[in-house]
Design an enzyme around this catalytic site. Structure first.
Site, PDB file in Angstrom:
ATOM      1  N   GLY A 143       0.861  -1.183   0.000  1.00 32.04           N
ATOM      2  CA  GLY A 143       0.000   0.000   0.000  1.00 32.04           C
ATOM      3  C   GLY A 143       0.894   1.228   0.000  1.00 32.04           C
ATOM      4  CD1 TRP A 170      -5.874  -1.491  -1.424  1.00 32.80           C
ATOM      5  CD2 TRP A 170      -7.970  -1.161  -0.735  1.00 32.80           C
ATOM      6  NE1 TRP A 170      -5.942  -1.873  -0.115  1.00 32.80           N
ATOM      7  CE2 TRP A 170      -7.229  -1.676   0.332  1.00 32.80           C
ATOM      8  CE3 TRP A 170      -9.325  -0.890  -0.549  1.00 32.80           C
ATOM      9  CZ2 TRP A 170      -7.776  -1.911   1.574  1.00 32.80           C
ATOM     10  CZ3 TRP A 170      -9.879  -1.114   0.688  1.00 32.80           C
ATOM     11  CH2 TRP A 170      -9.098  -1.621   1.733  1.00 32.80           C
ATOM     12  CB  ILE A 367     -22.950  23.042  12.914  1.00 33.62           C
ATOM     13  CG1 ILE A 367     -21.661  23.689  13.453  1.00 33.62           C
ATOM     14  CG2 ILE A 367     -23.972  24.105  12.528  1.00 33.62           C
ATOM     15  CD1 ILE A 367     -20.882  24.501  12.436  1.00 33.62           C
ATOM     16  CD  GLU A 393      -4.366   9.595  -6.080  1.00 29.52           C
ATOM     17  OE1 GLU A 393      -3.352  10.249  -6.348  1.00 29.52           O
ATOM     18  OE2 GLU A 393      -4.976   8.903  -6.896  1.00 29.52           O
TER      19      GLU A 393
HETATM   20  C1  LIG Z   1     -11.552   3.848  -1.794  1.00 31.97           C
HETATM   21  C2  LIG Z   1     -10.148   3.537  -2.179  1.00 31.97           C
HETATM   22  C3  LIG Z   1      -9.759   3.703  -3.507  1.00 31.97           C
HETATM   23  C4  LIG Z   1      -8.450   3.408  -3.892  1.00 31.97           C
HETATM   24  N1  LIG Z   1      -8.109   3.511  -5.208  1.00 31.97           N
HETATM   25  C5  LIG Z   1      -6.889   3.062  -5.620  1.00 31.97           C
HETATM   26  C6  LIG Z   1      -6.564   2.987  -7.008  1.00 31.97           C
HETATM   27  O1  LIG Z   1      -7.362   3.371  -7.887  1.00 31.97           O
HETATM   28  N2  LIG Z   1      -5.359   2.463  -7.368  1.00 31.97           N
HETATM   29  C7  LIG Z   1      -4.462   2.039  -6.432  1.00 31.97           C
HETATM   30  O2  LIG Z   1      -3.385   1.591  -6.823  1.00 31.97           O
HETATM   31  N3  LIG Z   1      -4.720   2.110  -5.110  1.00 31.97           N
HETATM   32  C8  LIG Z   1      -5.921   2.598  -4.676  1.00 31.97           C
HETATM   33  N4  LIG Z   1      -6.233   2.633  -3.333  1.00 31.97           N
HETATM   34  C9  LIG Z   1      -5.245   2.171  -2.356  1.00 31.97           C
HETATM   35  C10 LIG Z   1      -4.661   3.293  -1.517  1.00 31.97           C
HETATM   36  O3  LIG Z   1      -3.790   4.068  -2.299  1.00 31.97           O
HETATM   37  C11 LIG Z   1      -3.995   2.668  -0.279  1.00 31.97           C
HETATM   38  O4  LIG Z   1      -5.052   2.241   0.565  1.00 31.97           O
HETATM   39  C12 LIG Z   1      -3.081   3.622   0.438  1.00 31.97           C
HETATM   40  O5  LIG Z   1      -1.941   3.876  -0.333  1.00 31.97           O
HETATM   41  C13 LIG Z   1      -2.629   3.114   1.805  1.00 31.97           C
HETATM   42  O6  LIG Z   1      -2.154   1.801   1.720  1.00 31.97           O
HETATM   43  P1  LIG Z   1      -2.718   0.681   2.743  1.00 31.97           P
HETATM   44  O7  LIG Z   1      -4.203   0.767   2.723  1.00 31.97           O
HETATM   45  O8  LIG Z   1      -2.109  -0.609   2.405  1.00 31.97           O
HETATM   46  O9  LIG Z   1      -2.255   1.167   4.179  1.00 31.97           O
HETATM   47  P2  LIG Z   1      -0.826   0.865   4.857  1.00 31.97           P
HETATM   48  O10 LIG Z   1       0.263   1.213   3.914  1.00 31.97           O
HETATM   49  O11 LIG Z   1      -0.862  -0.507   5.422  1.00 31.97           O
HETATM   50  O12 LIG Z   1      -0.827   1.921   6.042  1.00 31.97           O
HETATM   51  C14 LIG Z   1      -1.511   1.688   7.280  1.00 31.97           C
HETATM   52  C15 LIG Z   1      -1.182   2.858   8.229  1.00 31.97           C
HETATM   53  O13 LIG Z   1       0.253   2.869   8.479  1.00 31.97           O
HETATM   54  C16 LIG Z   1       0.763   4.149   8.163  1.00 31.97           C
HETATM   55  N5  LIG Z   1       2.134   4.019   7.647  1.00 31.97           N
HETATM   56  C17 LIG Z   1       2.603   3.150   6.711  1.00 31.97           C
HETATM   57  N6  LIG Z   1       3.908   3.356   6.492  1.00 31.97           N
HETATM   58  C18 LIG Z   1       4.279   4.392   7.283  1.00 31.97           C
HETATM   59  C19 LIG Z   1       5.496   5.115   7.487  1.00 31.97           C
HETATM   60  N7  LIG Z   1       6.608   4.804   6.829  1.00 31.97           N
HETATM   61  N8  LIG Z   1       5.519   6.124   8.391  1.00 31.97           N
HETATM   62  C20 LIG Z   1       4.388   6.454   9.066  1.00 31.97           C
HETATM   63  N9  LIG Z   1       3.200   5.824   8.911  1.00 31.97           N
HETATM   64  C21 LIG Z   1       3.156   4.814   8.023  1.00 31.97           C
HETATM   65  C22 LIG Z   1      -0.170   4.699   7.101  1.00 31.97           C
HETATM   66  O14 LIG Z   1      -0.094   6.118   7.006  1.00 31.97           O
HETATM   67  C23 LIG Z   1      -1.523   4.220   7.618  1.00 31.97           C
HETATM   68  O15 LIG Z   1      -1.992   5.081   8.621  1.00 31.97           O
HETATM   69  C24 LIG Z   1      -7.521   2.958  -2.931  1.00 31.97           C
HETATM   70  C25 LIG Z   1      -7.921   2.801  -1.596  1.00 31.97           C
HETATM   71  C26 LIG Z   1      -9.206   3.066  -1.225  1.00 31.97           C
HETATM   72  C27 LIG Z   1      -9.616   2.835   0.219  1.00 31.97           C
END
Ligand SMILES: Cc1cc2nc3c(=O)[nH]c(=O)nc-3n(C[C@H](O)[C@H](O)[C@H](O)COP(=O)(O)OP(=O)(O)OC[C@H]3O[C@@H](n4cnc5c(N)ncnc54)[C@H](O)[C@@H]3O)c2cc1C
Length: 413
Positions: A143, A170, A367, A393
């Protein structure tokens, strides 16, 4: 003290041109008359609002030519203005219409002239039969950490084809799109520098299928799903930028000549303000709704806005939204005019706008009191929709990581 030289260039101005104002009014009209009235229904149905995508295509708001004309504005402000207005109408429907812009940006940023000409129009289809496109980077175990991508692309010399295998997670429009831009690893040992982007037509290709559709907290009119690639074979020329360029780049990386892709970083910085503008649209919708409500609703014999607690909250909401917009416009202008994002100004704009949208929509619920918490009023939907803007993003933490690295020059972790 040296005398101040008279300005030789036109002075600084934040005034929109007549064209920009007209375009804003046109998109606002569509958002107000078509999108907002349909928002509740499509949120409840959790389905892609094809009839509304069709209406947007018919008036040219959703089309290759439309997007090209928005991009042509040299100030860079038209794209965020269009996004803010459309998402003011509804973010789920807004993303169903403009989610295609992400794969389009990838093709535009990385494709050859020929690929741009062939594939971008296909992302939109026609006014009578519009299509959507998908961008597939994320995976179950990749992610925030895109370097962990496991989907592979192997080149089969015998057939002159790429063979892709893996699972994408996703993906907005994943599986319902024709054109899918898929990020895959060509050389696992090189991490993110061994990745390449491939363009795949689902209609013409075997081995690419939609997986599970995701049921979500917000943006429910926008389709999100897994995409499976199972021995998916595509012609050699469907790697964005061309195979020759890719081979040259990989050879340079293997020789240790290029540590990181500055170009990719600059592209992300240039696209993030657009996402920030979407968040702004939701925040503004919530602020405007709460302002009207606070003037109407009476308690203790006077409108609730008569209390500083409410009025000051609205004042803060307006101030924060306007501040976020200035960051979004600055970064969009920088991207369009080719300025270098030395302090990660694109990330700043997305971070601020996403956080403001979550905060302002939560304040709007407060509100409206009990009404704000019900599905009879739109602010609870605004809040659910806003939350994604601190996650996709690049999460807010990842934006802070990018900004802190840019301002310090250090590899903060
Ligand atoms: C509705 C929706 C639409 C989407 N559309 C697309 C799409 O069209 N194409 C696509 O490719 N992806 C898409 N995504 C994926 C989205 O980009 C990812 O969910 C996002 O990048 C976060 O990755 P993750 O969910 O695996 O969270 P993780 O990477 O597992 O993160 C979990 C938590 O850990 C934190 N974290 C992780 N690493 C660090 C760090 N180094 N330092 C501090 N904090 C950290 C994160 O900020 C977060 O709070 C979509 C997601 C959703 C929910």
């Amino acid at each position: 003290m040296a005398a101040i030289e008279p300005a030789t260039k036109p002075g600084f101005s934040l005034e929109l041109t007549d064209d920009q104002r007209d375009l804003r009014a046109w998109v606002h009209g569509f958002a107000e008359s078509v999108v907002r009235p349909a928002a509740h229904e499509w949120d409840e149905r959790e389905e892609t609002p094809w009839p509304i995508i069709q209406e947007a295509a018919k008036i040219g708001l959703y089309s290759y030519e439309g997007l090209a004309s928005f991009f042509a504005d040299e100030s860079g402000l038209t794209i965020p203005i269009v996004n803010e207005e459309l998402f003011w109408g509804d973010a789920g429907i807004g993303l169903a219409i403009l989610g295609t812009a992400l794969p389009v940006a990838a093709i535009f940023g990385q494709g050859t002239g020929e690929q741009i000409g062939e594939w971008i129009p296909r992302c939109f289809g026609t006014a009578d039969e519009p299509k959507v496109a998908a961008f597939c980077a994320s995976e179950p175990d990749a992610g925030s950490d895109v370097s962990a991508i496991r989907t592979t692309a192997r080149f089969d010399e015998k057939t002159n084809e790429w063979v892709l295998n893996g699972q994408k997670a996703w993906a907005t429009n994943g599986g319902i799109a024709d054109v899918h831009v898929v990020i895959a690893s060509v050389d696992r040992e090189l991490g993110a520098r061994g990745h390449a982007a491939f363009v795949i037509s689902k209609e013409e290709t075997k081995g690419i299928e939609q997986g599970a559709k995701v049921r979500k907290h917000g943006l429910r009119a926008s389709h999100t799903a897994d995409v499976h690639l199972d021995d998916c074979r595509i012609p050699a020329e469907q790697v964005l930028g061309g195979k020759e360029k890719l081979d040259e780049r990989l050879a340079r990386v293997r020789e240790g000549k290029r540590a990181r892709s500055q170009a990719a970083l600059q592209t992300f910085e240039a696209t993030r303000p657009t996402v920030g503008a979407q968040a702004l649209g939701i925040a503004r919708a919530a602020y405007e709704y709460a302002l009207d409500y606070a003037k109407e609703r009476t308690q203790f014999g006077r409108p609730i806005i008569d209390n500083q607690a409410i009025a000051f909250t609205l004042a803060d909401m307006k101030t924060e939204i306007d501040a976020a917009r200035l960051l979004v416009w600055r970064a969009s202008w920088m991207g369009r005019t080719g300025k270098s994002f030395e302090n990660a100004e694109g990330s700043m704009s997305k971070l601020k706008a996403g956080e403001v949208a979550v905060w302002a929509t939560e304040r709007a619920i407060q509100i409206l009191g009990g009404n704000g918490y019900t599905r009879e009023f739109p602010v609870e939907r605004f809040h659910r929709d806003a939350k994604i803007y601190t996650i996709f993003e690049g999460t807010s933490e990842i934006q802070r990581l990018v900004i802190s690295r840019a301002i310090s020059g250090m590899h903060i972790r």
